[in-house]
Scaffold this motif. Structure first.
Motif, PDB file in Angstrom:
ATOM      1  N   UNK A 193       1.079  -1.335   0.519  1.00 24.06           N
ATOM      2  CA  UNK A 193      -0.177  -0.008  -0.094  1.00 24.06           C
ATOM      3  C   UNK A 193       0.922   1.318   0.060  1.00 24.06           C
ATOM      4  N   UNK A 194       2.248   1.044   0.596  1.00 25.83           N
ATOM      5  CA  UNK A 194       3.160   2.186   0.758  1.00 25.83           C
ATOM      6  C   UNK A 194       3.210   3.261  -0.728  1.00 25.83           C
ATOM      7  N   UNK A 195       3.219   1.816  -1.586  1.00 27.33           N
ATOM      8  CA  UNK A 195       3.873   2.064  -3.147  1.00 27.33           C
ATOM      9  C   UNK A 195       2.460   3.024  -3.541  1.00 27.33           C
ATOM     10  N   UNK A 196       1.475   2.302  -3.371  1.00 27.10           N
ATOM     11  CA  UNK A 196       0.548   2.723  -3.923  1.00 27.10           C
ATOM     12  C   UNK A 196      -0.427   4.029  -3.746  1.00 27.10           C
ATOM     13  N   UNK A 197       0.748   5.028  -2.589  1.00 31.73           N
ATOM     14  CA  UNK A 197       0.009   6.224  -2.681  1.00 31.73           C
ATOM     15  C   UNK A 197       0.846   6.795  -2.850  1.00 31.73           C
TER      16      UNK A 197
END
Length: 340
Positions: A55-59
């Protein structure tokens, strides 16, 4: 060989002439291409899966844009490989199937350079306007930018389709032929116009690259401390994007090189040049550049390292990160950096 490569739409006898008379060479080159293409496809799919699970990459905008290049490259490599196999088995397809396939492949061939250009603009904003970066590249605006890139990528082949429909009869779509993008280019002026549009796009791209790189270099010279380090890193990232766009430019130039070689009427030289163009410009240019960017980025690199070592089945899809106490792949400091 594929929808974006060179070679006119030819009938069965002409295609056999372009295949050469050496079946051993055809078998070896096709097998070698399969051994090269599939590892890159699987690695890109793995990187895309890591992006989806983190999720940290998708933000972050740059990772969202990078994931789009991965997706476009994977689909492009799969379709290109289909074109190679159809060439190997001497498959002739109806134009009703070939034309949509060529449109999709040409659009996919443009998605990566267009997305890289968007990534250059994102790095420009991040380095030169760091306080406004969060407001400009919000997830919602990044999605709108991606939609615009895909729309622009499909615009040129759709225009080619509209022009084609004004010159052909309905029976054209029932004919059988070897599939290449030239089936859409039935008029000499149309091919000339397409070349001029490509030159204009190249000039536009060079202008944006010079502006963004010059601005980042100016900031890097004036910055100090952490700001200077961030600016220098952004400058190196821009150089990498320039390299990626250079590969994409070579891919677009390869059909013209093959056409000139074909005029020499030496089929052996033509086949060698065509195979080299296929591996160098269609495969390596699509596969190596995303790998370099993915492994070079610290956050993405540690995420790849973790999932490659610890396997996906050890972590449920609901978990935001691996348990630090059970990690055997990286040390605690590295893992914290990856999940930061």
């Amino acid at each position: 060989m594929n929808g974006s490569s060179s070679g006119p739409a030819v009938n069965g006898s002409a295609q056999r002439g372009l295949r050469g008379n050496d079946p051993v060479r055809l078998h070896v080159t096709t097998a070698l291409a399969q051994a090269i293409v599939w590892p890159f496809i699987l690695i890109d799919l793995f990187m895309l899966l890591v992006y989806v699970r983190r999720q940290v990459l998708r933000l972050e905008a740059r990772y969202i844009l990078f994931a789009q290049t991965l997706f476009a490259d994977v689909v492009f490599l799969l379709l290109t490989n289909f074109g190679l196999i159809s060439y190997y088995v001497n498959l002739l397809v109806p134009m009703a199937f070939c034309v949509p396939l060529c449109i999709v492949m040409d659009a996919l061939a443009q998605v990566s350079p267009n997305m890289i250009l968007a990534m250059c603009l994102e790095r420009y904003v991040a380095v030169c306007m760091p306080l406004r970066h969060v407001d400009i590249f919000t997830p919602h605006r990044t999605i709108l930018l991606i939609v615009a890139v895909w729309f622009l990528s499909f615009m040129r082949p759709l225009v080619d389709l509209v022009i084609l429909l004004t010159y052909i009869a309905e029976s054209y779509f029932h004919t059988m032929a070897s599939c290449s993008y030239e089936v859409l280019l039935q008029q000499g002026w149309h091919m000339m116009m397409r070349g001029n549009v490509y030159i204009l796009k190249l000039v536009f791209t060079v202008v944006i690259l010079c502006f963004t790189y010059g601005s980042i270099m100016h900031v890097a010279r004036r910055a100090s401390g952490d700001n200077k380090q961030a600016a220098s890193k952004g400058q190196r990232t821009m150089l990498l994007h320039v390299l990626q766009l250079f590969f994409c430019t070579l891919e677009a130039v390869s059909p013209f090189i093959e056409a000139r070689v074909l005029e020499l009427r030496d089929i052996n030289i033509f086949l060698i040049v065509r195979y080299f163009d296929f591996l160098a410009f269609h495969i390596f240019s699509r596969a190596i550049s995303p790998l370099i960017y993915g492994f070079r980025d610290e956050k993405f690199h540690f995420a790849l390292k973790y999932y490659a070592c610890c396997k996906f089945n050890h972590i449920s899809s609901q978990q935001e990160g691996p348990p630090l106490g059970k990690d055997k792949c990286t040390n605690k400091k590295e893992l914290q950096t990856a999940l930061k």
